[in-house]
Design an enzyme around this catalytic site. Structure first.
Site, short mmCIF file in Angstrom:
data_model
loop_
_atom_site.label_atom_id
_atom_site.label_comp_id
_atom_site.label_asym_id
_atom_site.label_seq_id
_atom_site.Cartn_x
_atom_site.Cartn_y
_atom_site.Cartn_z
N THR A 1 18.78 -7.09 61.36
CA THR A 1 18.99 -5.91 60.02
C THR A 1 20.22 -5.04 60.76
OG1 THR A 1 19.15 -3.83 58.60
CG2 THR A 1 17.26 -4.11 60.56
N LEU B 1 10.82 -5.28 53.88
CA LEU B 1 10.55 -5.01 52.45
C LEU B 1 11.42 -6.50 51.82
CD1 LEU B 1 10.73 -1.36 50.49
CD2 LEU B 1 8.51 -3.09 51.16
N ARG C 1 19.02 -16.74 46.85
CA ARG C 1 17.60 -16.60 47.01
C ARG C 1 16.68 -16.21 46.27
NH1 ARG C 1 17.11 -17.80 52.74
NH2 ARG C 1 15.26 -16.24 53.07
N GLU D 1 12.76 -21.10 59.03
CA GLU D 1 12.64 -19.71 58.74
C GLU D 1 10.96 -19.27 58.32
OE1 GLU D 1 14.50 -17.10 55.87
OE2 GLU D 1 14.85 -19.29 54.71
#
Length: 277
Positions: free
Chosen positions: A72, A87, A110, A223
């Protein structure tokens, strides 16, 4: 007293400070008496199907110990620490990144893509990479356009990002019996044709197959998805590119009373390196 890793890793985890030792030479077995047929029979290996993995190959891989990585932007750290967890996009209140790494179209896709075998969509999960050499992160490191990534995210320096590190077992916790709480995909989970596993026995088998992949391309595409949230307490370390970012992350952690380890490890942020070392 053990040497301390200057990059912030625990002893033995850093390949730079703790390089692997050269293997000890194998002892040469004494020749067996030529007249002993029983000795020949005992030494003969059991027959096995050609091409099948060695029976002990899977047992040597601890799937729960495999590390997972969430990337991130540094500017998102405040909101993450304020909520006390990483989250999922569709969680309540949900991730609301200050700097969104995902392309808008990819994020919307998604939110609609169902996860096979569950009642959830991909956006109900927090995504994790299985290697710091994952293709999507490498696109950021090498400033390579990727349809999954926001164009501005690719243009930003990799040093502006941080990597949350945990492990499969820690993320999973006691949820091995709960269908769909953790999902593994061999590619972007929202893409048609991606093979997913939502039950722990199959997840474990897939993880071991990925770990056995010789060239690393399979694990670089995969993933791991964790439903709703991963509490910060389950993050073992936060990797950063330099000391300036490390100090900023440590200050943010102290502000919320957390003592998560912060490691300066430039190879994970540089293009053209073997980041997994």
């Amino acid at each position: 007293m053990a040497d301390e890793c200057i990059h912030g890793f625990e002893d033995g985890m850093c390949a730079i400070c703790f390089p692997p030792k050269e293997p000890a030479p194998k002892p040469v077995a004494a020749p067996k008496p030529r007249g002993s047929r029983a000795g020949v029979r005992a030494a003969r290996p059991a027959a096995r199907v050609p091409g099948a993995p060695h029976p002990s190959a899977d047992a040597a891989i601890d799937a729960k110990a495999m590390r997972i990585y969430h990337v991130t932007h540094l500017d998102n750290l405040g909101r993450i620490l304020g909520s006390g967890a990483l989250l999922a996009d569709a969680a309540d209140p949900g991730a609301r990144p200050e700097v969104d790494i995902a392309a808008p179209a990819a994020r919307e896709f998604r939110r609609a893509a169902e996860v096979s075998g569950t009642d959830a969509v991909v956006a109900d999960y927090v995504p994790f990479l299985l290697t710091p050499d994952a293709h999507v992160w490498d696109a950021v490191r090498t400033t390579t356009p990727d349809p999954r990534l926001d164009a501005a995210a690719v243009e930003r320096p990799a040093a502006d990002y941080v990597i949350f590190v945990s492990s499969v077992g820690v993320a999973l916790g006691a949820r091995t019996e709960v269908l769909g709480e953790v999902v593994l995909s061999d590619a972007d989970a929202a893409v048609a044709g991606a093979r997913t596993a939502a039950e722990w026995p199959e997840i474990e088998r897939m993880l071991r197959r990925l770990a056995r992949d010789d060239d690393g391309s399979a694990i670089a595409s995969a993933e791991l998805l964790v439903r709703e949230a991963l509490p910060i307490e389950r993050v073992s370390l936060i990797a950063v590119s330099n000391e300036k970012v490390r100090d900023r992350v440590r200050d943010a952690l102290r502000a919320v009373g957390l003592r998560t380890r912060v490691a300066v490890y430039p190879p994970w942020f540089l293009p053209g390196t073997d980041a997994a070392e």
